[in-house]
Design a protein around this motif. Sequence first.
Motif, mmCIF file in Angstrom:
data_model
loop_
_atom_site.group_PDB
_atom_site.id
_atom_site.type_symbol
_atom_site.label_atom_id
_atom_site.label_comp_id
_atom_site.label_asym_id
_atom_site.label_seq_id
_atom_site.Cartn_x
_atom_site.Cartn_y
_atom_site.Cartn_z
ATOM 1 N N TYR A 43 10.028 -1.891 -1.258
ATOM 2 C CA TYR A 43 8.773 -1.673 -0.547
ATOM 3 C C TYR A 43 9.164 -0.302 0.499
ATOM 4 O O TYR A 43 8.613 0.543 0.536
ATOM 5 C CB TYR A 43 8.158 -2.578 0.039
ATOM 6 C CG TYR A 43 6.790 -2.171 1.074
ATOM 7 C CD1 TYR A 43 5.739 -1.652 0.474
ATOM 8 C CD2 TYR A 43 6.933 -1.975 2.459
ATOM 9 C CE1 TYR A 43 4.764 -1.267 1.282
ATOM 10 C CE2 TYR A 43 6.009 -1.418 3.181
ATOM 11 C CZ TYR A 43 4.771 -1.010 2.574
ATOM 12 O OH TYR A 43 3.667 -0.461 3.358
ATOM 13 N N ASP A 47 3.913 -8.647 -3.182
ATOM 14 C CA ASP A 47 2.636 -7.870 -3.597
ATOM 15 C C ASP A 47 2.713 -6.338 -3.445
ATOM 16 O O ASP A 47 2.051 -5.667 -2.654
ATOM 17 C CB ASP A 47 1.349 -8.559 -2.906
ATOM 18 C CG ASP A 47 1.497 -8.189 -1.282
ATOM 19 O OD1 ASP A 47 2.537 -8.241 -0.766
ATOM 20 O OD2 ASP A 47 0.550 -8.286 -0.727
ATOM 21 N N LYS A 102 2.180 -3.774 -5.367
ATOM 22 C CA LYS A 102 1.367 -2.944 -5.782
ATOM 23 C C LYS A 102 0.311 -2.659 -4.946
ATOM 24 O O LYS A 102 -0.211 -1.849 -4.299
ATOM 25 C CB LYS A 102 0.661 -3.387 -7.274
ATOM 26 C CG LYS A 102 -0.516 -2.689 -7.614
ATOM 27 C CD LYS A 102 -1.000 -3.220 -8.738
ATOM 28 C CE LYS A 102 -2.520 -2.944 -9.333
ATOM 29 N NZ LYS A 102 -2.551 -1.399 -9.579
ATOM 30 N N GLN A 103 -0.451 -4.028 -4.311
ATOM 31 C CA GLN A 103 -1.431 -3.788 -3.517
ATOM 32 C C GLN A 103 -1.146 -3.353 -2.114
ATOM 33 O O GLN A 103 -1.830 -2.434 -1.591
ATOM 34 C CB GLN A 103 -1.901 -5.303 -3.300
ATOM 35 C CG GLN A 103 -3.172 -5.685 -2.642
ATOM 36 C CD GLN A 103 -3.555 -6.963 -2.295
ATOM 37 O OE1 GLN A 103 -2.714 -7.862 -2.363
ATOM 38 N NE2 GLN A 103 -4.843 -7.271 -1.859
ATOM 39 N N LYS A 104 0.232 -3.535 -1.448
ATOM 40 C CA LYS A 104 0.431 -3.059 -0.293
ATOM 41 C C LYS A 104 0.707 -1.594 -0.284
ATOM 42 O O LYS A 104 0.309 -1.086 0.568
ATOM 43 C CB LYS A 104 1.603 -3.864 -0.008
ATOM 44 C CG LYS A 104 2.087 -3.718 1.408
ATOM 45 C CD LYS A 104 2.911 -4.709 2.058
ATOM 46 C CE LYS A 104 3.033 -3.997 3.665
ATOM 47 N NZ LYS A 104 4.292 -4.849 4.379
ATOM 48 N N THR A 105 1.500 -1.211 -1.311
ATOM 49 C CA THR A 105 1.660 0.330 -1.327
ATOM 50 C C THR A 105 0.430 1.007 -1.623
ATOM 51 O O THR A 105 0.164 1.988 -1.024
ATOM 52 C CB THR A 105 2.577 0.562 -2.524
ATOM 53 O OG1 THR A 105 3.801 -0.401 -2.526
ATOM 54 C CG2 THR A 105 3.183 1.863 -2.645
ATOM 55 N N GLU A 106 -0.458 0.561 -2.353
ATOM 56 C CA GLU A 106 -1.738 1.244 -2.591
ATOM 57 C C GLU A 106 -2.701 1.254 -1.367
ATOM 58 O O GLU A 106 -3.245 2.262 -1.064
ATOM 59 C CB GLU A 106 -2.512 0.419 -3.806
ATOM 60 C CG GLU A 106 -1.720 0.894 -5.496
ATOM 61 C CD GLU A 106 -2.768 0.274 -6.581
ATOM 62 O OE1 GLU A 106 -3.554 -0.552 -6.356
ATOM 63 O OE2 GLU A 106 -2.444 0.703 -7.293
ATOM 64 N N GLN A 107 -2.705 -0.055 -0.855
ATOM 65 C CA GLN A 107 -3.592 0.123 0.599
ATOM 66 C C GLN A 107 -2.913 1.154 1.489
ATOM 67 O O GLN A 107 -3.814 1.746 1.988
ATOM 68 C CB GLN A 107 -3.613 -1.391 1.036
ATOM 69 C CG GLN A 107 -4.596 -2.283 0.608
ATOM 70 C CD GLN A 107 -4.680 -3.705 0.927
ATOM 71 O OE1 GLN A 107 -3.731 -4.088 1.715
ATOM 72 N NE2 GLN A 107 -5.543 -4.412 0.407
ATOM 73 N N ILE A 108 -1.723 0.724 1.811
ATOM 74 C CA ILE A 108 -0.995 1.673 2.869
ATOM 75 C C ILE A 108 -0.949 3.246 2.575
ATOM 76 O O ILE A 108 -1.367 3.991 3.372
ATOM 77 C CB ILE A 108 0.333 1.173 3.073
ATOM 78 C CG1 ILE A 108 0.418 -0.234 3.726
ATOM 79 C CG2 ILE A 108 1.047 1.930 4.297
ATOM 80 C CD1 ILE A 108 -0.155 -0.720 5.031
ATOM 81 N N GLY A 127 -2.400 4.875 -0.385
ATOM 82 C CA GLY A 127 -3.598 5.398 -0.981
ATOM 83 C C GLY A 127 -3.282 6.005 -2.061
ATOM 84 O O GLY A 127 -3.741 7.107 -2.568
ATOM 85 N N ARG A 143 -1.664 5.349 -6.545
ATOM 86 C CA ARG A 143 -1.949 4.317 -7.499
ATOM 87 C C ARG A 143 -0.534 3.836 -7.815
ATOM 88 O O ARG A 143 0.487 4.506 -8.092
ATOM 89 C CB ARG A 143 -2.617 4.618 -8.745
ATOM 90 C CG ARG A 143 -2.792 3.684 -9.773
ATOM 91 C CD ARG A 143 -3.411 3.904 -10.883
ATOM 92 N NE ARG A 143 -3.300 2.901 -12.109
ATOM 93 C CZ ARG A 143 -3.532 3.186 -13.316
ATOM 94 N NH1 ARG A 143 -3.702 4.486 -13.868
ATOM 95 N NH2 ARG A 143 -3.137 2.394 -14.278
#
Length: 278
Positions: free
Chosen positions: A35, A76, A78-84, A86, A88
């Motif tokens: 990450y 997690d 995928k979720q964390k990188t996508e959220q922080i 923005g 894919r």
Amino acid sequence: MKLYMDVGGTTIRTELHTYDTIIHETYISCDHELYDLIGSLLKRYPNILFIGIAYAGMIHHGCIITAPNIEVEIHDIKQKTEQIFGIRVEIENDVNCAVLAEAHDHTSRDIVALYVGTGLGCGVVSDGRLLHGHDSLAAEIGHIPYKSTPFHCGCGKDNCIELYASGSGMLKWKQYHDMKGQPDLLQLRHSDKQIERDIAKMFEEALLTATGTMVTLFNPEILVLGGGIVSANPYLVEMVTEQIQAYALPEAAKRVTIVQTRLKDAPLEGAKYLEELL
Ligand SMILES: [Zn+2]
């Protein structure tokens, strides 16, 4: 820009595709939490819009469940990188990425890839779709019961086929017989010691059983063999081609084409197709 990563136990290889060039980089896995590495790359290259990751571990719905050779803090990913950030992110087991790359390389919709290295890994594309199973545990051929051994597999059992048909399996047999050094199939085959030749023979027999089982279960058009042990011992491809008939459903064995991988870094190549998967 798009970033593709192959995260292994020893190294992390990256390919950054810009509009006119490709930048390759290599990192030492134990020096970088994935990450944080992604964060620093996004800082250096803020125009990255997609990241595809081939990962040497069990991945389920974008989450790292377990990684036998990598220390993981953020699961997690995928979720964390996508959220922080923005953008894919898609992450997939490395052998699954490899079979995607093989499917594209051979333009096949029914293909099985078997990689023989430290472990025995397998990926399946059936009718054009990557096979996952309910918990992303499908096609774990290395852990089917085969013959009992005097030691244990990483999964806890003592009869997995990987304990015979893999580098780590051959190493365990060598250590069990008080032999030193890393296992070298070529050396074991031509050794003047019967016990060393037996380890090589057991390896070959188990590999034939594993390939025959995959051909029988999935009826692939193509069976691709790869991994460090296959590239160092290309005779294995010939051996499997000649003997598969005795280890698989004859009609499936007759129709399958057995080849050695042509790809240098199939997991990294496969990471480039993750964007197409839904
Ligand atoms: Zn096992």
